[in-house]
Structures are given as C-alpha cells and as structure tokens.
Design an enzyme around this catalytic site. Structure first.
Site, PDB file in Angstrom:
ATOM      1  N   LYS A 124       9.793  -3.489 -10.802  1.00 40.11           N
ATOM      2  CA  LYS A 124       9.927  -2.337  -9.910  1.00 40.11           C
ATOM      3  C   LYS A 124      11.241  -1.599 -10.176  1.00 40.11           C
ATOM      4  CE  LYS A 124      11.253  -2.366  -5.570  1.00 40.11           C
ATOM      5  NZ  LYS A 124      11.361  -2.583  -4.117  1.00 40.11           N
ATOM      6  N   ASP A 142       6.471  -0.195  -4.210  1.00 40.93           N
ATOM      7  CA  ASP A 142       7.159  -0.940  -3.161  1.00 40.93           C
ATOM      8  C   ASP A 142       6.203  -1.136  -1.981  1.00 40.93           C
ATOM      9  OD1 ASP A 142       6.975   1.540  -1.950  1.00 40.93           O
ATOM     10  OD2 ASP A 142       9.116   1.719  -1.507  1.00 40.93           O
TER      11      ASP A 142
END
Length: 214
Positions: A124, A142
C-alpha cells in the site's frame, strides 16, 4: 459485498467524482519523494492529520535520508511520539534511511519491488508513493477504499488485493490515475463506516449499498 457494477455505471460514477473534484490530492504533507515515503510509513494505523502535525517540523530539519540519520532515532522519536506505534515506526524509518543512503545514493527508488524491500514499506505504501510522486496509476487500497468498493459495487473484493485488481480491471483507464484518491476521499468524508451520508451522496442513485441511510 455488492455485485460488480458494469462499465457504463462505473464510468458515470467517476465522471461525477471528476466533476466534483478534478484534481484530488492525497492529504499527507511532504516536500519530496523521501518525505512522502516517511509520511506514508508513519500513517499506518494513524490519521493523516495526526501525521501532518508530527512531521511539519520534522521535515524542516530532516528531509533527506542522511539528515534523518544525522537526527538519530531519539531525535526522530521526539517529533513523532504522538503517533501510534511510534517506536517501531522510528526504527523502520532509520533502517530505510540507512538503506537509501547505502544502496540508492540517497534517492528513493521508483519500482514497487524496490520500495517494498524497505523496512516498514508494504504494498500500500509503495503504491501511494508510485501514484503521488511518479504519477503511476498504482492503486493503494486502504480501509476507506475497501469499504467503498464493496458497498457500492465499484470494486468489490474479499481482501485488499482483490479490490486492487478490481480497480485496475474495471475502472476506465482515463480515471485510473486519480481513482484511489477519489475513493479514499469519498470514504473519508461521505461513505463513512458508521454513518454514511447517503442523502447527500453524488452517486446515491448508482450505488448498490442496500442499507442506505435516509
């Protein structure tokens, strides 16, 4: 989990997002690629606002890997001790700074694999850096994107990897660059976890969420 929306519906959704905010921006403050890596690494299980408060003064004195090493771990902790898990994060920032100095001449690499090899940098974080600094259409999933993707049917998936693939596979290419920012901001300010603001949502009529609020 909602069903995957069709191409035309997704295009209409992102057309509306674009009309509402043509150039969405990430909210983490940074001055270069290195400070962006540090800010994103610090943001795990913390709010962007909280990270910004901690890094505003930090980045004035430590905006390169070498300056961070010169500051030292204790000096870094003094700046970030208001952030959750700050001790472990401080160790990772020092380690990744050392690697950047020794192996990359103080520069931040621009490949996902190289970024993910750095301590405290997961997929991420790597995707955020690739997207925000190098403008590569990487999708950083997320909790906000995971929630919005599954509620609406824009990019449903059982885990973050599946949602990331659904974004890449189903969102038209001309919206890929800003897709994750539009989805994050929509989740953060409109499609909230506990009290989604459905009555004022600009995609209410296209969203498949069965429990829309009145």
């Amino acid at each position: 989990m909602a069903k995957q929306l069709d191409y035309h519906t997704i295009r209409e959704i992102f057309t509306r997002f674009h009309e509402a905010e043509p150039e969405p921006k990430g909210e983490l403050e940074h001055v270069n690629a290195y400070t962006l890596v540090v800010a994103v690494a610090l943001s795990a299980q913390a709010t962007d606002a909280g990270v910004n408060r901690a890094t505003r003064e930090l980045f004035k004195i430590a905006d390169t890997p070498q300056k961070m090493l010169d500051l030292g771990e204790d000096g870094l902790i003094e700046h970030i001790k208001t952030i959750g898990l700050y001790r472990n994060k401080a160790k990772n920032v020092m380690k990744l700074s050392k690697i950047l100095v020794e192996e990359y001449d103080g520069m931040v690499p621009n490949s996902r694999a190289a970024l993910q090899s750095l301590p405290g940098v997961g997929r991420k974080t790597a995707n955020v850096v690739l997207n925000m600094w190098w403008h590569y259409p990487a999708q950083a999933v997320d909790t906000h994107i995971f929630r919005v993707g599954n509620r609406t049917g824009i990019c449903p998936g059982k885990n973050v990897d599946a949602v990331e693939r659904a974004i890449e596979d189903n969102i038209p290419v001309d919206f890929q660059q800003h897709a994750h920012h539009w989805l994050i901001l929509h989740g953060r300010y409109h499609c909230k976890a506990r009290k989604p603001m459905c009555p004022t949502c600009i995609i209410r009529d296209l969203c498949q969420f069965e429990d829309k609020t009145i």
